[in-house]
Motif scaffolding. Structure first.
Motif, PDB file in Angstrom:
ATOM      1  N   ILE A  90       0.837  -1.196   0.000  1.00 52.79           N
ATOM      2  CA  ILE A  90       0.000   0.000   0.000  1.00 52.79           C
ATOM      3  C   ILE A  90       0.877   1.253   0.000  1.00 52.79           C
ATOM      4  O   ILE A  90       0.634   2.196  -0.760  1.00 52.79           O
ATOM      5  CB  ILE A  90      -0.970   0.000   1.204  1.00 52.79           C
ATOM      6  CG1 ILE A  90      -1.993  -1.128   1.060  1.00 52.79           C
ATOM      7  CG2 ILE A  90      -1.674   1.348   1.336  1.00 52.79           C
ATOM      8  CD1 ILE A  90      -2.799  -1.389   2.324  1.00 52.79           C
ATOM      9  N   ASN A  91       1.923   1.262   0.825  1.00 51.98           N
ATOM     10  CA  ASN A  91       2.823   2.417   0.878  1.00 51.98           C
ATOM     11  C   ASN A  91       3.492   2.675  -0.461  1.00 51.98           C
ATOM     12  O   ASN A  91       3.584   3.820  -0.910  1.00 51.98           O
ATOM     13  CB  ASN A  91       3.891   2.227   1.960  1.00 51.98           C
ATOM     14  CG  ASN A  91       3.538   2.899   3.269  1.00 51.98           C
ATOM     15  OD1 ASN A  91       2.560   3.636   3.362  1.00 51.98           O
ATOM     16  ND2 ASN A  91       4.324   2.655   4.278  1.00 51.98           N
ATOM     17  N   VAL A  92       3.978   1.625  -1.111  1.00 50.58           N
ATOM     18  CA  VAL A  92       4.618   1.781  -2.424  1.00 50.58           C
ATOM     19  C   VAL A  92       3.624   2.373  -3.419  1.00 50.58           C
ATOM     20  O   VAL A  92       3.951   3.284  -4.185  1.00 50.58           O
ATOM     21  CB  VAL A  92       5.169   0.426  -2.923  1.00 50.58           C
ATOM     22  CG1 VAL A  92       5.527   0.476  -4.394  1.00 50.58           C
ATOM     23  CG2 VAL A  92       6.373   0.004  -2.089  1.00 50.58           C
ATOM     24  N   GLY A  93       2.404   1.862  -3.410  1.00 49.03           N
ATOM     25  CA  GLY A  93       1.390   2.378  -4.326  1.00 49.03           C
ATOM     26  C   GLY A  93       1.076   3.839  -4.075  1.00 49.03           C
ATOM     27  O   GLY A  93       0.956   4.636  -5.014  1.00 49.03           O
ATOM     28  N   ILE A  94       0.952   4.214  -2.813  1.00 49.41           N
ATOM     29  CA  ILE A  94       0.671   5.611  -2.477  1.00 49.41           C
ATOM     30  C   ILE A  94       1.800   6.506  -2.983  1.00 49.41           C
ATOM     31  O   ILE A  94       1.559   7.547  -3.600  1.00 49.41           O
ATOM     32  CB  ILE A  94       0.462   5.784  -0.954  1.00 49.41           C
ATOM     33  CG1 ILE A  94      -0.862   5.137  -0.521  1.00 49.41           C
ATOM     34  CG2 ILE A  94       0.497   7.256  -0.558  1.00 49.41           C
ATOM     35  CD1 ILE A  94      -1.038   5.027   0.993  1.00 49.41           C
ATOM     36  N   GLN A  95       3.039   6.089  -2.750  1.00 52.00           N
ATOM     37  CA  GLN A  95       4.178   6.896  -3.184  1.00 52.00           C
ATOM     38  C   GLN A  95       4.233   7.023  -4.702  1.00 52.00           C
ATOM     39  O   GLN A  95       4.491   8.110  -5.235  1.00 52.00           O
ATOM     40  CB  GLN A  95       5.483   6.290  -2.658  1.00 52.00           C
ATOM     41  CG  GLN A  95       5.614   6.419  -1.154  1.00 52.00           C
ATOM     42  CD  GLN A  95       6.831   5.701  -0.646  1.00 52.00           C
ATOM     43  OE1 GLN A  95       7.948   6.183  -0.820  1.00 52.00           O
ATOM     44  NE2 GLN A  95       6.632   4.537  -0.026  1.00 52.00           N
ATOM     45  N   ALA A  96       3.993   5.923  -5.418  1.00 52.71           N
ATOM     46  CA  ALA A  96       4.037   5.963  -6.879  1.00 52.71           C
ATOM     47  C   ALA A  96       2.921   6.852  -7.442  1.00 52.71           C
ATOM     48  O   ALA A  96       3.162   7.663  -8.344  1.00 52.71           O
ATOM     49  CB  ALA A  96       3.929   4.548  -7.447  1.00 52.71           C
ATOM     50  N   ILE A  97       1.721   6.706  -6.916  1.00 52.06           N
ATOM     51  CA  ILE A  97       0.600   7.508  -7.408  1.00 52.06           C
ATOM     52  C   ILE A  97       0.824   8.983  -7.093  1.00 52.06           C
ATOM     53  O   ILE A  97       0.583   9.859  -7.935  1.00 52.06           O
ATOM     54  CB  ILE A  97      -0.731   6.986  -6.828  1.00 52.06           C
ATOM     55  CG1 ILE A  97      -1.037   5.595  -7.404  1.00 52.06           C
ATOM     56  CG2 ILE A  97      -1.879   7.960  -7.119  1.00 52.06           C
ATOM     57  CD1 ILE A  97      -2.158   4.861  -6.693  1.00 52.06           C
TER      58      ILE A  97
END
Length: 181
Positions: A90-97
């Motif tokens: 979830i953290n990786v996705g938030i950062q990428a988005i």
């Protein structure tokens, strides 16, 4: 702030990923979606006393059980490792988005609580018909801040949850096969 992030000071921007490489990766996967399908491989060996060593690429992850579950409490248990993977995904996705949408983040923390019924205890405990081994409910609390309004940050979080491979594994489980070799 935890001791695991010694380079990040509260209020400072989180170190961003390379936006150009992110865009290149996104375009590559748009142009060739079949090429984006990969195998995730791991190898797990028992080490006795419910300890295990799992190798993923060139990394070893130690997994065990706590004392109440007859382990030696030398490592997180499998459910805890799965939950750690959920939080990281979830953290990786938030950062990428956020990066893709031009939002600079200054704080990103997740607290996750999962409910599990341990009464079936590996198939040797209470095996009643209504028993569901595994995590039944998960609550994710996201503490996020950056140079965007709350509505924009909420949309980033919502989209990260929607597109997270690990969230989708939790909510739309994979087909699992097994065999003796």
């Amino acid at each position: 702030m935890s001791d695991l992030t010694p380079n990040h000071k509260e209020g400072d921007a989180l170190e961003p990923i390379d936006g150009e490489k992110l865009n290149d990766l996104a375009q590559k996967n748009i142009d060739n979606p079949e090429g984006a399908k990969k195998h995730v491989r791991s190898h797990t060996e028992a080490d006795g006393f419910f300890r295990n060593n799992t190798t993923v690429r060139d990394h070893t992850i130690k997994v065990g059980e706590p004392l109440p579950l007859l382990g030696d409490d030398s490592a997180p248990n499998p459910t805890e490792v799965a939950q750690a993977g959920l939080g990281a995904c979830i953290n990786v996705g938030i950062q990428a988005i956020a990066q893709h949408r031009g939002v600079t983040l200054t704080k990103l923390e997740l607290d996750i609580v999962g409910d599990i019924d341990l009464s079936p205890t590996w198939g040797v405990g209470d095996l009643g018909e209504d028993k569901r081994p595994g995590v039944s409910d998960v609550n994710v609390k996201v503490n996020i801040d950056g140079d965007a309004d709350q509505e924009t940050l909420q949309k980033i979080v919502d989209d990260a949850i929607k597109w997270s491979p690990v969230v989708n594994t939790y909510t739309r489980p994979a087909n699992l096969t097994h065999e003796l070799v």
